[in-house]
Design a protein around this motif. Structure first.
Motif, PDB file in Angstrom:
ATOM      1  N   GLY A 158       0.799  -1.222   0.000  1.00 45.02           N
ATOM      2  CA  GLY A 158       0.000   0.000   0.000  1.00 45.02           C
ATOM      3  C   GLY A 158       0.828   1.267   0.000  1.00 45.02           C
ATOM      4  N   ALA A 159       1.935   1.258   0.718  1.00 49.04           N
ATOM      5  CA  ALA A 159       2.738   2.472   0.869  1.00 49.04           C
ATOM      6  C   ALA A 159       3.732   2.696  -0.272  1.00 49.04           C
ATOM      7  N   LEU A 160       4.280   1.605  -0.831  1.00 48.76           N
ATOM      8  CA  LEU A 160       5.392   1.757  -1.771  1.00 48.76           C
ATOM      9  C   LEU A 160       5.143   1.172  -3.153  1.00 48.76           C
ATOM     10  N   ALA A 161       3.988   0.587  -3.390  1.00 55.12           N
ATOM     11  CA  ALA A 161       3.614   0.028  -4.690  1.00 55.12           C
ATOM     12  C   ALA A 161       4.766  -0.732  -5.356  1.00 55.12           C
ATOM     13  N   PRO A 162       5.274  -1.766  -4.692  1.00 53.49           N
ATOM     14  CA  PRO A 162       6.421  -2.482  -5.256  1.00 53.49           C
ATOM     15  C   PRO A 162       6.071  -3.290  -6.501  1.00 53.49           C
ATOM     16  N   GLU A 196       8.177  -5.869  -7.061  1.00 55.31           N
ATOM     17  CA  GLU A 196       8.581  -7.146  -6.485  1.00 55.31           C
ATOM     18  C   GLU A 196       8.577  -6.981  -4.967  1.00 55.31           C
ATOM     19  N   LEU A 197       8.089  -8.006  -4.275  1.00 54.47           N
ATOM     20  CA  LEU A 197       8.048  -7.957  -2.818  1.00 54.47           C
ATOM     21  C   LEU A 197       8.130  -9.369  -2.262  1.00 54.47           C
ATOM     22  N   GLU A 198       9.095  -9.571  -1.388  1.00 56.40           N
ATOM     23  CA  GLU A 198       9.254 -10.853  -0.713  1.00 56.40           C
ATOM     24  C   GLU A 198       9.444 -10.566   0.773  1.00 56.40           C
ATOM     25  N   VAL A 199       8.641 -11.210   1.595  1.00 55.90           N
ATOM     26  CA  VAL A 199       8.740 -11.068   3.045  1.00 55.90           C
ATOM     27  C   VAL A 199       8.952 -12.459   3.624  1.00 55.90           C
ATOM     28  N   LEU A 200      10.061 -12.630   4.324  1.00 53.17           N
ATOM     29  CA  LEU A 200      10.399 -13.929   4.890  1.00 53.17           C
ATOM     30  C   LEU A 200      10.431 -13.845   6.407  1.00 53.17           C
ATOM     31  N   ASP A 201       9.828 -14.823   7.052  1.00 53.95           N
ATOM     32  CA  ASP A 201       9.910 -14.969   8.505  1.00 53.95           C
ATOM     33  C   ASP A 201      11.188 -15.747   8.793  1.00 53.95           C
ATOM     34  N   GLU A 202      12.157 -15.102   9.419  1.00 51.26           N
ATOM     35  CA  GLU A 202      13.442 -15.732   9.685  1.00 51.26           C
ATOM     36  C   GLU A 202      13.639 -16.052  11.163  1.00 51.26           C
ATOM     37  N   GLY A 203      12.549 -16.155  11.893  1.00 50.04           N
ATOM     38  CA  GLY A 203      12.628 -16.448  13.314  1.00 50.04           C
ATOM     39  C   GLY A 203      13.394 -17.720  13.626  1.00 50.04           C
ATOM     40  N   HIS A 204      13.269 -18.715  12.770  1.00 50.20           N
ATOM     41  CA  HIS A 204      13.941 -20.003  12.985  1.00 50.20           C
ATOM     42  C   HIS A 204      15.464 -19.886  12.942  1.00 50.20           C
ATOM     43  N   ARG A 205      15.980 -18.844  12.328  1.00 52.58           N
ATOM     44  CA  ARG A 205      17.422 -18.657  12.186  1.00 52.58           C
ATOM     45  C   ARG A 205      18.056 -18.015  13.419  1.00 52.58           C
ATOM     46  N   HIS A 206      17.239 -17.681  14.410  1.00 52.08           N
ATOM     47  CA  HIS A 206      17.744 -16.940  15.562  1.00 52.08           C
ATOM     48  C   HIS A 206      17.615 -17.714  16.866  1.00 52.08           C
ATOM     49  N   GLY A 219       9.392 -12.524  15.586  1.00 54.82           N
ATOM     50  CA  GLY A 219       9.559 -11.194  15.042  1.00 54.82           C
ATOM     51  C   GLY A 219      10.796 -10.891  14.231  1.00 54.82           C
ATOM     52  N   HIS A 220      11.496 -11.885  13.728  1.00 54.72           N
ATOM     53  CA  HIS A 220      12.661 -11.658  12.876  1.00 54.72           C
ATOM     54  C   HIS A 220      12.236 -11.842  11.420  1.00 54.72           C
ATOM     55  N   PHE A 221      12.387 -10.773  10.614  1.00 54.99           N
ATOM     56  CA  PHE A 221      11.919 -10.812   9.231  1.00 54.99           C
ATOM     57  C   PHE A 221      12.964 -10.246   8.276  1.00 54.99           C
ATOM     58  N   HIS A 222      12.882 -10.692   7.028  1.00 57.78           N
ATOM     59  CA  HIS A 222      13.689 -10.141   5.939  1.00 57.78           C
ATOM     60  C   HIS A 222      12.734  -9.682   4.849  1.00 57.78           C
ATOM     61  N   VAL A 223      12.960  -8.466   4.366  1.00 56.32           N
ATOM     62  CA  VAL A 223      12.142  -7.897   3.292  1.00 56.32           C
ATOM     63  C   VAL A 223      13.037  -7.617   2.096  1.00 56.32           C
ATOM     64  N   ARG A 224      12.632  -8.117   0.945  1.00 53.83           N
ATOM     65  CA  ARG A 224      13.262  -7.767  -0.329  1.00 53.83           C
ATOM     66  C   ARG A 224      12.192  -7.069  -1.134  1.00 53.83           C
ATOM     67  N   ILE A 225      12.443  -5.792  -1.441  1.00 56.68           N
ATOM     68  CA  ILE A 225      11.429  -4.977  -2.113  1.00 56.68           C
ATOM     69  C   ILE A 225      12.064  -4.179  -3.240  1.00 56.68           C
ATOM     70  N   ASP A 241      16.339  -5.340   2.016  1.00 60.31           N
ATOM     71  CA  ASP A 241      17.026  -5.217   0.736  1.00 60.31           C
ATOM     72  C   ASP A 241      16.062  -4.430  -0.151  1.00 60.31           C
ATOM     73  N   ALA A 242      16.316  -3.132  -0.315  1.00 59.84           N
ATOM     74  CA  ALA A 242      15.415  -2.230  -1.044  1.00 59.84           C
ATOM     75  C   ALA A 242      16.099  -1.685  -2.277  1.00 59.84           C
ATOM     76  N   LYS A 243      15.488  -1.911  -3.438  1.00 54.79           N
ATOM     77  CA  LYS A 243      16.078  -1.495  -4.714  1.00 54.79           C
ATOM     78  C   LYS A 243      15.045  -0.817  -5.600  1.00 54.79           C
ATOM     79  N   SER A 244      15.541  -0.043  -6.549  1.00 57.14           N
ATOM     80  CA  SER A 244      14.652   0.509  -7.575  1.00 57.14           C
ATOM     81  C   SER A 244      14.715  -0.422  -8.779  1.00 57.14           C
ATOM     82  N   PRO A 245      13.657  -0.412  -9.605  1.00 62.33           N
ATOM     83  CA  PRO A 245      13.661  -1.294 -10.791  1.00 62.33           C
ATOM     84  C   PRO A 245      14.767  -0.947 -11.771  1.00 62.33           C
TER      85      PRO A 245
END
Length: 81
Positions: free
Chosen positions: A11-15, A17-27, A36-42, A77-81
């Motif tokens: 809603g805020a950034l109109a991506p 590409e968007l990937e949201v990963l729950d990385e709680g298991h890695r901690h 509450g541990h997450f990784h966002v690739r947008i 991980d935030a990038k422009s197209p």
């Protein structure tokens, strides 16, 4: 929580590409392990010409109230197209 993060960022950034990963298991063994541990690739046109630190601030702004209520750690991980 993954779906809430996804909706807020969409809603805020109109991506394009968007990937949201729950990385709680890695901690395992860390403070708040498993929660509450997450990784966002947008990838968003909103990031065009914007420095990386500002891109991160834009992501944090979109997730502001979740930062104290569900998100303990966020890697971005935030990038422009």
């Amino acid at each position: 929580m993954v779906e809430q993060i996804r909706r807020r960022l969409a809603g805020a950034l109109a991506p394009v590409e968007l990937e949201v990963l729950d990385e709680g298991h890695r901690h395992a063994g860390h403070a708040n392990a498993g929660k509450g541990h997450f990784h966002v690739r947008i990838v968003s046109p909103a990031f065009a010409g914007v420095l990386p630190i500002r891109r991160h601030r834009m992501v944090y702004a979109a997730l502001e109230d979740l930062m104290d209520h569900g998100i303990h750690a966020l890697s971005i991980d935030a990038k422009s197209p």
